[in-house]
Design a protein around this motif. Structure first.
Motif, mmCIF file in Angstrom:
data_model
loop_
_atom_site.group_PDB
_atom_site.id
_atom_site.type_symbol
_atom_site.label_atom_id
_atom_site.label_comp_id
_atom_site.label_asym_id
_atom_site.label_seq_id
_atom_site.Cartn_x
_atom_site.Cartn_y
_atom_site.Cartn_z
ATOM 1 N N ALA A 74 0.829 -1.212 0.000
ATOM 2 C CA ALA A 74 0.000 0.000 0.000
ATOM 3 C C ALA A 74 0.861 1.259 0.000
ATOM 4 O O ALA A 74 0.563 2.227 -0.712
ATOM 5 C CB ALA A 74 -0.925 -0.010 1.207
ATOM 6 N N LEU A 75 1.921 1.256 0.765
ATOM 7 C CA LEU A 75 2.774 2.439 0.857
ATOM 8 C C LEU A 75 3.607 2.640 -0.395
ATOM 9 O O LEU A 75 4.141 3.744 -0.620
ATOM 10 C CB LEU A 75 3.680 2.333 2.088
ATOM 11 C CG LEU A 75 2.953 2.359 3.434
ATOM 12 C CD1 LEU A 75 3.935 2.120 4.572
ATOM 13 C CD2 LEU A 75 2.215 3.683 3.642
ATOM 14 N N ASP A 76 3.711 1.609 -1.230
ATOM 15 C CA ASP A 76 4.405 1.748 -2.513
ATOM 16 C C ASP A 76 3.593 2.571 -3.511
ATOM 17 O O ASP A 76 4.144 3.103 -4.476
ATOM 18 C CB ASP A 76 4.681 0.374 -3.134
ATOM 19 C CG ASP A 76 5.925 -0.279 -2.564
ATOM 20 O OD1 ASP A 76 6.718 0.443 -1.920
ATOM 21 O OD2 ASP A 76 6.103 -1.496 -2.749
ATOM 22 N N LEU A 77 2.280 2.652 -3.310
ATOM 23 C CA LEU A 77 1.452 3.429 -4.230
ATOM 24 C C LEU A 77 1.786 4.913 -4.101
ATOM 25 O O LEU A 77 2.008 5.411 -2.997
ATOM 26 C CB LEU A 77 -0.032 3.206 -3.940
ATOM 27 C CG LEU A 77 -0.575 1.796 -4.202
ATOM 28 C CD1 LEU A 77 -2.046 1.723 -3.806
ATOM 29 C CD2 LEU A 77 -0.409 1.425 -5.666
ATOM 30 N N PRO A 78 1.814 5.629 -5.211
ATOM 31 C CA PRO A 78 2.110 7.073 -5.133
ATOM 32 C C PRO A 78 1.078 7.806 -4.285
ATOM 33 O O PRO A 78 -0.100 7.470 -4.285
ATOM 34 C CB PRO A 78 2.030 7.523 -6.609
ATOM 35 C CG PRO A 78 2.187 6.276 -7.412
ATOM 36 C CD PRO A 78 1.600 5.168 -6.591
ATOM 37 N N ARG A 79 1.533 8.792 -3.548
ATOM 38 C CA ARG A 79 0.623 9.627 -2.776
ATOM 39 C C ARG A 79 1.202 11.027 -2.689
ATOM 40 O O ARG A 79 2.397 11.249 -2.893
ATOM 41 C CB ARG A 79 0.407 9.058 -1.369
ATOM 42 C CG ARG A 79 1.612 9.082 -0.459
ATOM 43 C CD ARG A 79 1.294 8.523 0.928
ATOM 44 N NE ARG A 79 2.432 8.609 1.819
ATOM 45 C CZ ARG A 79 2.714 9.664 2.576
ATOM 46 N NH1 ARG A 79 1.937 10.724 2.517
ATOM 47 N NH2 ARG A 79 3.770 9.670 3.366
ATOM 48 N N GLU A 80 0.332 11.982 -2.406
ATOM 49 C CA GLU A 80 0.776 13.349 -2.249
ATOM 50 C C GLU A 80 1.631 13.471 -0.994
ATOM 51 O O GLU A 80 1.423 12.770 -0.007
ATOM 52 C CB GLU A 80 -0.427 14.283 -2.161
ATOM 53 C CG GLU A 80 -1.262 14.313 -3.436
ATOM 54 C CD GLU A 80 -2.444 15.237 -3.318
ATOM 55 O OE1 GLU A 80 -2.546 15.952 -2.300
ATOM 56 O OE2 GLU A 80 -3.264 15.252 -4.255
ATOM 57 N N GLY A 81 2.585 14.373 -1.045
ATOM 58 C CA GLY A 81 3.496 14.535 0.077
ATOM 59 C C GLY A 81 2.797 15.069 1.317
ATOM 60 O O GLY A 81 1.713 15.636 1.264
ATOM 61 N N GLY A 82 3.424 14.881 2.455
ATOM 62 C CA GLY A 82 2.865 15.359 3.716
ATOM 63 C C GLY A 82 3.734 14.879 4.857
ATOM 64 O O GLY A 82 4.506 13.931 4.712
ATOM 65 N N ASP A 83 3.613 15.557 6.002
ATOM 66 C CA ASP A 83 4.450 15.192 7.146
ATOM 67 C C ASP A 83 3.761 14.203 8.070
ATOM 68 O O ASP A 83 4.283 13.875 9.126
ATOM 69 C CB ASP A 83 4.865 16.435 7.920
ATOM 70 C CG ASP A 83 3.660 17.235 8.437
ATOM 71 O OD1 ASP A 83 2.510 16.819 8.158
ATOM 72 O OD2 ASP A 83 3.883 18.258 9.106
ATOM 73 N N HIS A 84 2.558 13.716 7.669
ATOM 74 C CA HIS A 84 1.864 12.709 8.463
ATOM 75 C C HIS A 84 0.827 12.010 7.589
ATOM 76 O O HIS A 84 0.538 12.453 6.471
ATOM 77 C CB HIS A 84 1.192 13.337 9.681
ATOM 78 C CG HIS A 84 0.028 14.211 9.327
ATOM 79 N ND1 HIS A 84 0.174 15.535 8.971
ATOM 80 C CD2 HIS A 84 -1.311 13.954 9.257
ATOM 81 C CE1 HIS A 84 -1.008 16.058 8.697
ATOM 82 N NE2 HIS A 84 -1.936 15.119 8.868
ATOM 83 N N LEU A 85 0.284 10.926 8.090
ATOM 84 C CA LEU A 85 -0.825 10.215 7.454
ATOM 85 C C LEU A 85 -2.019 10.230 8.388
ATOM 86 O O LEU A 85 -1.866 10.078 9.605
ATOM 87 C CB LEU A 85 -0.451 8.752 7.169
ATOM 88 C CG LEU A 85 0.428 8.410 5.986
ATOM 89 C CD1 LEU A 85 0.711 6.903 5.982
ATOM 90 C CD2 LEU A 85 -0.214 8.811 4.672
ATOM 91 N N THR A 86 -3.201 10.385 7.836
ATOM 92 C CA THR A 86 -4.423 10.142 8.588
ATOM 93 C C THR A 86 -4.947 8.781 8.158
ATOM 94 O O THR A 86 -5.054 8.503 6.956
ATOM 95 C CB THR A 86 -5.473 11.227 8.315
ATOM 96 O OG1 THR A 86 -5.702 11.336 6.903
ATOM 97 C CG2 THR A 86 -5.010 12.564 8.864
#
Length: 253
Positions: A74-86
């Motif tokens: 799941a974490l290999d999928l691209p995502r927008e940057g950010g300093d945390h995850l919800t």
């Protein structure tokens, strides 16, 4: 069964709210067996009774290692940057899947959890607190999540959808609270001998790969990836993992 006329049940879903167990067609005869799922109160009671040993059971089946593989995919999928995850863990159980996510995320995780079982919520909160993870965990129903639309970067559920008469409807509710571009993580019971035992004990669906893909597609999710559990584990024979994304731009109606 709750019927949403704007989102009718998937064609494979029994209209009486029963879970199909067995179906065979021989000539002009059709033989089928269906079973009522547990009511929410009964299901909570069953999980309450097993809460004290749940983490040990998960580990004995190999899900602890498998959840790490699932989270890594799941974490290999691209995502927008950010300093945390919800993140929201639906059916948080003993906190095993949440623990795997928080351990692999690489950034702080603002974690929420929902479960029908108060005892499971207590166990998950204690385990995650011991790992330095704060969780807002509450009792609730996957079919009516107490969150606003597009609230989470990650929504996940391990062995939750199978309990529902209409799994696709439950997944659509989970997708509602997932932000566009966010990631869905799922684990579901598969058609196998081990899956049949789980089905008989817990009155759940056993879902083929094509059925799960249909649920995911009906929920508006894309980029589906199947993640098998480690070879040699009971988890591999019992369940299948999936990750998918909610599109950044939703398709036109």
């Amino acid at each position: 069964m709750i019927v949403d006329h704007h989102n009718p049940p998937h064609p494979d879903v029994d209209r009486d709210g029963l879970i199909p167990i067995f179906r065979r067609v021989v000539g002009s005869w059709e033989v089928s067996v269906r079973r009522r799922p547990f009511a929410a109160r009964d299901l909570a009671g069953h999980y309450d009774q097993r809460a004290a040993t749940w983490t040990r059971t998960v580990r004995s089946f190999g899900f602890d290692v498998g959840y790490r593989d699932l989270v890594d995919a799941a974490l290999d999928l691209p995502r927008e940057g950010g300093d945390h995850l919800t993140a929201l863990d639906v059916g948080i159980g003993g906190g095993c899947l949440s623990s795997a996510l928080c351990g692999a995320a690489g950034v702080p995780v603002r974690l929420s959890g929902v479960d029908v079982s108060p005892a499971m919520i207590s166990r998950a909160s204690a385990r995650l607190a011991a790992e330095g993870v704060a969780v807002d965990a509450r009792q609730g129903d996957v079919r009516a999540l107490p969150y606003k639309d597009a609230s989470f970067d990650v929504v996940m559920a391990a062995h939750v959808l199978e309990h529902l008469p209409d799994p696709a409807a439950g997944l659509s509710e989970m997708a509602r609270v997932l932000r566009p571009g966010g990631t869905m993580i799922l684990s579901v019971t598969r058609p196998s001998k081990e899956g049949a035992i789980i089905q008989l004990l817990w009155r759940v669906h056993r879902a083929s790969h094509s059925e799960v893909e249909d649920w995911i597609s009906a929920a508006g999710l894309r980029e589906t990836r199947r993640v098998d559990y480690p070879v040699g584990t009971r988890a591999r024979r019992m369940s299948i993992g999936y990750v998918a994304r909610k599109p950044l731009v939703l398709p036109m109606a």
